[in-house]
Enzyme design. Structure first.
Site, PDB file in Angstrom:
ATOM      1  N   SER A 264      32.050  23.113  14.383  1.00 59.16           N
ATOM      2  CA  SER A 264      30.773  22.744  14.978  1.00 59.16           C
ATOM      3  C   SER A 264      31.049  22.416  16.394  1.00 59.16           C
ATOM      4  O   SER A 264      30.171  22.346  17.425  1.00 59.16           O
ATOM      5  CB  SER A 264      30.227  21.624  14.571  1.00 59.16           C
ATOM      6  OG  SER A 264      29.406  22.035  13.274  1.00 59.16           O
TER       7      SER A 264
ATOM      8  N   LYS B 130      29.040  24.463  19.151  1.00 58.90           N
ATOM      9  CA  LYS B 130      27.951  24.149  19.348  1.00 58.90           C
ATOM     10  C   LYS B 130      27.735  23.847  20.851  1.00 58.90           C
ATOM     11  O   LYS B 130      26.661  23.936  21.447  1.00 58.90           O
ATOM     12  CB  LYS B 130      27.183  23.193  18.562  1.00 58.90           C
ATOM     13  CG  LYS B 130      27.052  23.762  17.072  1.00 58.90           C
ATOM     14  CD  LYS B 130      26.359  22.686  16.218  1.00 58.90           C
ATOM     15  CE  LYS B 130      25.919  23.032  15.030  1.00 58.90           C
ATOM     16  NZ  LYS B 130      26.937  22.970  13.919  1.00 58.90           N
TER      17      LYS B 130
ATOM     18  N   SER C 140      24.312  17.976  14.652  1.00 59.66           N
ATOM     19  CA  SER C 140      25.122  19.147  14.155  1.00 59.66           C
ATOM     20  C   SER C 140      24.177  20.242  13.382  1.00 59.66           C
ATOM     21  O   SER C 140      24.666  20.791  12.546  1.00 59.66           O
ATOM     22  CB  SER C 140      26.214  18.989  13.690  1.00 59.66           C
ATOM     23  OG  SER C 140      27.041  19.903  14.029  1.00 59.66           O
TER      24      SER C 140
END
Length: 370
Positions: free
Chosen positions: A87, A90, A142
């Site tokens: 993640s 991101k 997330s």
């Protein structure tokens, strides 16, 4: 003598590289084949100034400690090693899409976005979310579902991934390849500790990005006009002095990863770690402490480069100019035409007029015969 022997032994083992005048950043700049950031960042081992305070231990397969203000890399391990980013990717999604999407625009996620696996904020296919809500969900909790919904708002997954990879190239994050907007594992997807530092540093320069990653708690829309609270997953936010953000990540294949920054006394330190098997939070704190103690006192081992210069478009070549018409008086013998004001040859007009008159006369004669 013992110190020299220790340096020699570590150098032979290939586990630790020290900065020397012959291998420092100035020497790296002269090497056209050096990796992004400098020659010393090419290896897989730890690289650090021997005069620096001893580095804290970390189980991460790769890390970078850098001064965000100057771009100096203070220490690193396998900085260009390519790993699954989980993640932490991101951060690139947010950095790419924040300038492209109106934060007040209302979004209705698709059912596909709502059904994405892994960590999620709990989207429903209703038009109750703003782009701003989705960025909070993306960077605070997330939300894999929020990542897909934002990609849809940007024109779809294919366009968003193309935009993300273009942004990575602009930042010179050349180890990074985005195959998803949320960091879920996919073949061919990659990043590096060095690239995460570049992306994190660029994000911190964007006030909206900085606000999203630094928000501890926020209200999130629910159906029927209700709201529920979401809390930031960054465990150091509000606990580590001066912590700003940015993003942590974990999957069973990528293991733990993190990119974050803290500010003290007007200075900002960035730490990134990749492929960590356990809890990296205490080690990140130790690396941040080390970075604040080392900045300005140690020889850097590399540089966080700036974005690639935008190529200047070459203006199209001007079309060749037509030669200007020249007016000349008629030759006494009748051989030179005279050009009129619109570039029409007077002789040609006269000739056409004569032909027209001749044709008119022929038609009159035919009419008489009929």
């Amino acid at each position: 003598m013992k110190h020299v022997s220790l340096i020699s032994a570590l150098a032979v083992a290939g586990s630790l590289t020290f900065v020397t005048p012959a291998t420092g950043p100035a020497a790296a700049a002269a090497d056209d084949n050096a990796p992004i950031g400098g020659t010393l960042l090419a290896g897989r081992g730890v690289v650090v100034d021997p005069a620096a305070k001893r580095l804290p231990k970390t189980e991460a397969s790769a890390f970078v400690v850098a001064d965000a203000d100057t771009g100096e890399v203070l220490a690193a391990k396998n900085p260009h090693g390519r790993f699954l980013p989980a993640s932490t990717l991101k951060a690139l999604t947010a950095l790419t899409l924040i300038p492209k999407l109106d934060k007040k625009k209302m979004i209705k996620p698709s059912q596909d976005a709502c059904n994405v696996e892994g960590s999620a904020v709990g989207l429903t296919p209703h038009k109750i979310y703003t782009v701003e809500d989705l960025f909070r969900a993306l960077m605070m909790v997330s939300g894999n579902d929020a990542a897909v919904a934002l990609a849809e708002a940007n024109g779809g997954l294919a366009k968003t991934l193309a935009d993300m990879n273009t942004e990575a190239k602009r930042l010179q994050a050349l180890d990074t390849v985005a195959k998803t907007p949320n960091g879920l594992d996919k073949p061919g997807q990659s990043s590096s500790a060095y690239d995460l530092a570049l992306i994190g540093r660029a994000g911190l320069a964007d006030p909206a990005f900085r606000k999203y990653v630094g928000t501890k708690v926020a209200n999130f829309p629910a159906p029927k006009g209700d709201h529920y609270q979401i809390a930031n997953h960054n465990r150091l936010l509000g606990r580590y002095p001066g912590m700003i953000g940015v993003k942590n990540g974990w999957t069973s294949k990528a293991l733990g990863s993190f990119v974050g920054a803290a500010k003290r006394d007007g200075h900002t330190i960035i730490v990134t770690v990749m492929r960590h098997e356990g809890s990296f939070w205490p080690e990140v704190q130790d690396l941040l402490d080390w970075g604040f103690a080392a900045r300005g006192k140690t020889t850097p081992v590399g540089t966080l480069v700036g974005p690639a210069p935008t190529p200047t478009p070459t203006p199209p070549a001007a079309p060749p100019k037509a030669a200007p018409a020249v007016s000349k008086p008629a030759d006494a013998a009748g051989g030179s035409p005279v050009t009129g004001p619109a570039g029409v040859t007077v002789l040609a007009v006269a000739a056409l007029g004569g032909l027209a008159w001749l044709g008119y006369g022929m038609r009159r004669r035919r009419a008489r015969r009929d």
